[in-house]
Design a protein around this motif. Structure first.
Motif, PDB file in Angstrom:
ATOM      1  N   GLU A  73       0.832  -1.211   0.000  1.00  0.00           N
ATOM      2  CA  GLU A  73       0.000   0.000   0.000  1.00  0.00           C
ATOM      3  C   GLU A  73       0.863   1.256   0.000  1.00  0.00           C
ATOM      4  N   GLU A  74       1.928   1.241   0.797  1.00  0.00           N
ATOM      5  CA  GLU A  74       2.819   2.411   0.843  1.00  0.00           C
ATOM      6  C   GLU A  74       3.553   2.574  -0.480  1.00  0.00           C
ATOM      7  N   ILE A  75       3.995   1.462  -1.070  1.00  0.00           N
ATOM      8  CA  ILE A  75       4.685   1.517  -2.358  1.00  0.00           C
ATOM      9  C   ILE A  75       3.758   2.075  -3.435  1.00  0.00           C
ATOM     10  N   GLU A  76       2.526   1.584  -3.474  1.00  0.00           N
ATOM     11  CA  GLU A  76       1.567   2.055  -4.481  1.00  0.00           C
ATOM     12  C   GLU A  76       1.288   3.547  -4.316  1.00  0.00           C
ATOM     13  N   LYS A  77       1.235   4.014  -3.080  1.00  0.00           N
ATOM     14  CA  LYS A  77       1.018   5.436  -2.806  1.00  0.00           C
ATOM     15  C   LYS A  77       2.178   6.269  -3.357  1.00  0.00           C
ATOM     16  N   ILE A  78       3.397   5.764  -3.167  1.00  0.00           N
ATOM     17  CA  ILE A  78       4.579   6.476  -3.676  1.00  0.00           C
ATOM     18  C   ILE A  78       4.569   6.500  -5.196  1.00  0.00           C
ATOM     19  N   LEU A  79       4.283   5.345  -5.801  1.00  0.00           N
ATOM     20  CA  LEU A  79       4.305   5.249  -7.262  1.00  0.00           C
ATOM     21  C   LEU A  79       3.239   6.121  -7.926  1.00  0.00           C
ATOM     22  N   VAL A  80       2.107   6.282  -7.251  1.00  0.00           N
ATOM     23  CA  VAL A  80       1.000   7.027  -7.840  1.00  0.00           C
ATOM     24  C   VAL A  80       1.031   8.507  -7.480  1.00  0.00           C
ATOM     25  N   GLU A 120       3.487  10.096  -4.899  1.00  0.00           N
ATOM     26  CA  GLU A 120       4.716  10.673  -4.336  1.00  0.00           C
ATOM     27  C   GLU A 120       5.933  10.143  -5.096  1.00  0.00           C
ATOM     28  N   LYS A 121       5.958  10.382  -6.384  1.00  0.00           N
ATOM     29  CA  LYS A 121       6.982   9.788  -7.245  1.00  0.00           C
ATOM     30  C   LYS A 121       8.394  10.248  -6.916  1.00  0.00           C
ATOM     31  N   ARG A 122       8.524  11.393  -6.245  1.00  0.00           N
ATOM     32  CA  ARG A 122       9.858  11.885  -5.893  1.00  0.00           C
ATOM     33  C   ARG A 122      10.460  11.132  -4.707  1.00  0.00           C
ATOM     34  N   SER A 123       9.642  10.353  -3.995  1.00  0.00           N
ATOM     35  CA  SER A 123      10.124   9.630  -2.816  1.00  0.00           C
ATOM     36  C   SER A 123      10.758   8.297  -3.213  1.00  0.00           C
ATOM     37  N   TRP A 124      11.706   8.353  -4.159  1.00  0.00           N
ATOM     38  CA  TRP A 124      12.267   7.117  -4.695  1.00  0.00           C
ATOM     39  C   TRP A 124      13.133   6.380  -3.676  1.00  0.00           C
ATOM     40  N   VAL A 125      13.740   7.116  -2.740  1.00  0.00           N
ATOM     41  CA  VAL A 125      14.591   6.461  -1.741  1.00  0.00           C
ATOM     42  C   VAL A 125      13.754   5.554  -0.838  1.00  0.00           C
ATOM     43  N   ARG A 126      12.619   6.078  -0.381  1.00  0.00           N
ATOM     44  CA  ARG A 126      11.724   5.262   0.453  1.00  0.00           C
ATOM     45  C   ARG A 126      11.218   4.061  -0.341  1.00  0.00           C
ATOM     46  N   LEU A 127      10.929   4.277  -1.606  1.00  0.00           N
ATOM     47  CA  LEU A 127      10.493   3.186  -2.479  1.00  0.00           C
ATOM     48  C   LEU A 127      11.549   2.090  -2.528  1.00  0.00           C
ATOM     49  N   PHE A 128      12.805   2.491  -2.706  1.00  0.00           N
ATOM     50  CA  PHE A 128      13.901   1.521  -2.745  1.00  0.00           C
ATOM     51  C   PHE A 128      13.997   0.746  -1.439  1.00  0.00           C
ATOM     52  N   GLU A 129      13.895   1.452  -0.317  1.00  0.00           N
ATOM     53  CA  GLU A 129      14.008   0.790   0.988  1.00  0.00           C
ATOM     54  C   GLU A 129      12.906  -0.250   1.188  1.00  0.00           C
ATOM     55  N   LEU A 130      11.699   0.081   0.760  1.00  0.00           N
ATOM     56  CA  LEU A 130      10.592  -0.861   0.910  1.00  0.00           C
ATOM     57  C   LEU A 130      10.775  -2.081   0.008  1.00  0.00           C
ATOM     58  N   ILE A 131      11.201  -1.853  -1.232  1.00  0.00           N
ATOM     59  CA  ILE A 131      11.425  -2.963  -2.163  1.00  0.00           C
ATOM     60  C   ILE A 131      12.536  -3.873  -1.654  1.00  0.00           C
ATOM     61  N   ARG A 132      13.602  -3.249  -1.119  1.00  0.00           N
ATOM     62  CA  ARG A 132      14.716  -4.049  -0.589  1.00  0.00           C
ATOM     63  C   ARG A 132      14.268  -4.873   0.624  1.00  0.00           C
ATOM     64  N   GLU A 133      13.396  -4.287   1.446  1.00  0.00           N
ATOM     65  CA  GLU A 133      12.887  -5.021   2.610  1.00  0.00           C
ATOM     66  C   GLU A 133      12.122  -6.271   2.173  1.00  0.00           C
ATOM     67  N   VAL A 134      11.315  -6.118   1.138  1.00  0.00           N
ATOM     68  CA  VAL A 134      10.556  -7.267   0.627  1.00  0.00           C
ATOM     69  C   VAL A 134      11.504  -8.311   0.038  1.00  0.00           C
ATOM     70  N   GLU A 135      12.504  -7.870  -0.699  1.00  0.00           N
ATOM     71  CA  GLU A 135      13.437  -8.800  -1.344  1.00  0.00           C
ATOM     72  C   GLU A 135      14.279  -9.552  -0.324  1.00  0.00           C
ATOM     73  N   LEU A 136      14.902  -8.824   0.613  1.00  0.00           N
ATOM     74  CA  LEU A 136      15.795  -9.465   1.582  1.00  0.00           C
ATOM     75  C   LEU A 136      15.040 -10.375   2.547  1.00  0.00           C
ATOM     76  N   GLY A 137      13.803  -9.981   2.860  1.00  0.00           N
ATOM     77  CA  GLY A 137      13.015 -10.797   3.775  1.00  0.00           C
ATOM     78  C   GLY A 137      12.157 -11.840   3.086  1.00  0.00           C
ATOM     79  N   TRP A 191      12.102  -1.347 -11.433  1.00  0.00           N
ATOM     80  CA  TRP A 191      13.458  -1.909 -11.471  1.00  0.00           C
ATOM     81  C   TRP A 191      14.516  -0.804 -11.481  1.00  0.00           C
ATOM     82  N   LYS A 192      14.230   0.301 -12.187  1.00  0.00           N
ATOM     83  CA  LYS A 192      15.193   1.402 -12.245  1.00  0.00           C
ATOM     84  C   LYS A 192      15.379   2.053 -10.881  1.00  0.00           C
ATOM     85  N   ARG A 193      14.283   2.214 -10.153  1.00  0.00           N
ATOM     86  CA  ARG A 193      14.404   2.807  -8.810  1.00  0.00           C
ATOM     87  C   ARG A 193      15.176   1.884  -7.876  1.00  0.00           C
ATOM     88  N   LYS A 194      14.952   0.604  -8.032  1.00  0.00           N
ATOM     89  CA  LYS A 194      15.706  -0.371  -7.221  1.00  0.00           C
ATOM     90  C   LYS A 194      17.188  -0.318  -7.576  1.00  0.00           C
TER      91      LYS A 194
END
Length: 323
Positions: A9-16, A18-35, A64-67
């Protein structure tokens, strides 16, 4: 363990929204990947990204680019930490992720060049337009490498095997695509630096051909460099740079004297492995750029400034190529 639904939900909010919040987007994606939080609903992390893109109405490539941008900066942090260098936390970075992607492309995997570029991006010394210009030069060079990027083979031997002489024309080109090597140029001083209100120009044009009305013939320069980093405000300097990978190529490079009246500086770029042998044989009319095995360019001998009596032929052709 974090709730995957709340993360999505937070990722979708950023993508739709808050597109400038790419750092937070990366952190959330990395959390999903590592965990491995994408399990068990999805068979792979890639399929989860595909699901995320569909639900958010964006392309997979954007995610993928933001990651990738976050990974590029994280790797830079690790290298800086090993060197004892302090860099901003990724949460404090206010730089477009596209700039990090351009740094990755320009450096061609060379960590020394990559770190130098990253530092300049973070300090706002390099703008997106500068990076785009450098990437355009690198792409042009790569497309021509092994063909007619200047009258040479990718590798030439001078009593060394091709494996030992690891630098190619493309390697040298990469080292010249940004301006760091000029910082140690003898004419470079605080009084000559362009003012803050003036846009810095550093444009490298490979395999540059132009017609000279003075000589009534066409000439080709390995690299034409146009820059105002080393001059007084509102003055554009032109540099001719010829690449030499063997002693046999020196004589061909000396033909650049024929268009000396069109440029301010004459240079010859040489790999460090052969510079001690070839360097002393090069005329004082030329400055010498040394390119080390990590594709880092430095000035081995300064080039003398000359007043170009006719820049118009080159500037006209350069303008046609740029616009």
């Amino acid at each position: 363990m974090s709730n995957i639904k709340s993360i999505e939900e937070e990722i979708e909010k950023i993508l739709v929204k808050e597109k400038r919040s790419w750092v937070r987007l990366f952190e959330l994606i990395r959390e999903v990947e590592l965990g491995a939080l994408w399990k068990p609903e999805h068979s792979s992390f890639t399929r989860w990204i595909r699901h995320l893109a569909y639900e958010s109405g964006v392309t997979e490539s954007l995610i993928w680019k933001r990651k990738k941008a976050g990974e590029i900066y994280s790797d830079y942090q690790k290298r800086a930490r090993k060197k004892g260098i302090s860099v901003p936390r990724i949460e404090d970075v206010d730089v477009s992720p596209d700039n990090f992607e351009l740094v990755e492309k320009i450096s061609q995997g060379n960590k020394e060049i990559k770190d130098d570029l990253m530092e300049k991006v973070l300090q706002r010394e390099l703008k997106r337009s500068d990076l785009l210009s450098a990437w355009k030069s690198v792409k042009t060079i790569r497309q021509n490498d092994g063909a007619s990027i200047i009258k040479k083979n990718s590798h030439s031997e001078v009593g060394h095997s091709e494996k030992e002489l690891a630098l190619s024309v493309t390697d040298i080109a990469v080292s010249l695509t940004y301006s760091s090597w000029l910082n140690h140029f003898s004419v470079f001083n605080s009084d000559a630096i362009v003012t803050r209100t003036q846009r810095k120009v550093y444009k490298l044009l490979p395999n540059f051909s132009f017609y000279s009305y003075l000589t009534d013939r066409s000439h080709t320069i390995d690299f034409l460099l146009m820059e105002n980093h080393t001059s007084k405000p509102h003055q554009l300097n032109l540099h001719s740079i010829e690449v030499v990978l063997s002693e046999e190529e020196l004589h061909c490079s000396f033909n650049s004297r024929k268009y000396q009246q069109h440029v301010n500086y004459l240079w010859i770029a040489i790999p460090s492995i052969i510079i001690e042998k070839i360097g002393p044989k090069i005329s004082e009319d030329y400055g010498i750029i040394e390119v080390r095995d990590r594709k880092v360019a430095t000035i081995w001998r300064n080039s003398l400034y000359s007043v170009a009596t006719n820049k118009l032929d080159l500037l006209q052709e350069a303008l046609i190529q740029i616009i």
